[in-house]
Design a protein around this motif. Structure first.
Motif, short mmCIF file in Angstrom:
data_model
loop_
_atom_site.label_atom_id
_atom_site.label_comp_id
_atom_site.label_asym_id
_atom_site.label_seq_id
_atom_site.Cartn_x
_atom_site.Cartn_y
_atom_site.Cartn_z
N GLY A 41 0.81 -1.21 0.00
CA GLY A 41 0.00 0.00 0.00
C GLY A 41 0.84 1.25 0.00
N ASP A 51 -3.05 -3.02 2.65
CA ASP A 51 -4.46 -3.23 2.97
C ASP A 51 -4.69 -2.88 4.44
N GLU A 52 -5.10 -3.83 5.27
CA GLU A 52 -5.37 -3.54 6.69
C GLU A 52 -4.20 -3.87 7.62
#
Length: 144
Positions: A41, A51-52
């Motif tokens: 990311g 992402d998370e």
């Protein structure tokens, strides 16, 4: 840090790992996530994210000077070959074996590999097999 988009209704919003050697962790995670076809990311001087998953050094303001403890993270794979590629990339990028690719007894078709990352976290790639395909995707709508 840039935000891509918000996804409401997920069980986990994000996970932060605070690591002792950020460059070693970044090499490891870039390799295993590339094997899983998951793009990075972004990065900064004291963090990177995908992402998370947010990974930072202990001197990052978000870390408050403390390393996180040992965690187990499981990433989804598209098939058994992707689990194998994850495992090989992990071993070549500073990870150590914690369970070679193979079927597990958790449910029919559960095919996974486990490695230990540079900070001692148990990292898994799992393919749930065709036996679980119909139950994979459940859409839940939330009223705001």
């Amino acid at each position: 840090m840039e935000t891509q988009s918000l996804h409401r209704g997920r069980l986990i919003d994000h996970i932060q790992l605070v690591v002792k050697d950020l460059p070693a962790s970044q090499r490891f995670y870039e390799a295993v996530l590339a094997a899983l076809d998951i793009p990075m990311g972004g990065t900064g001087d004291d963090y990177f994210w995908v992402d998370e998953l947010f990974v930072s050094s202990a001197d990052s303001p978000a870390a408050h000077g403390h390393l996180t403890g040992r965690h187990h993270l499981a990433f989804q794979a598209k098939d058994e070959a992707m689990v194998q590629a994850f495992y090989e990339a992990a071993l070549k990028s500073g990870g150590t074996d914690n369970g070679a690719p193979g079927l597990r007894p958790y449910h029919p078709g559960y095919y996974a590999a486990f490695v230990i990352d540079p900070d001692g976290n148990n990292i898994e790639a799992v393919y749930h097999g065709p036996a679980r395909r119909s139950a994979d995707s459940v859409v839940v709508e939330f009223d705001e």
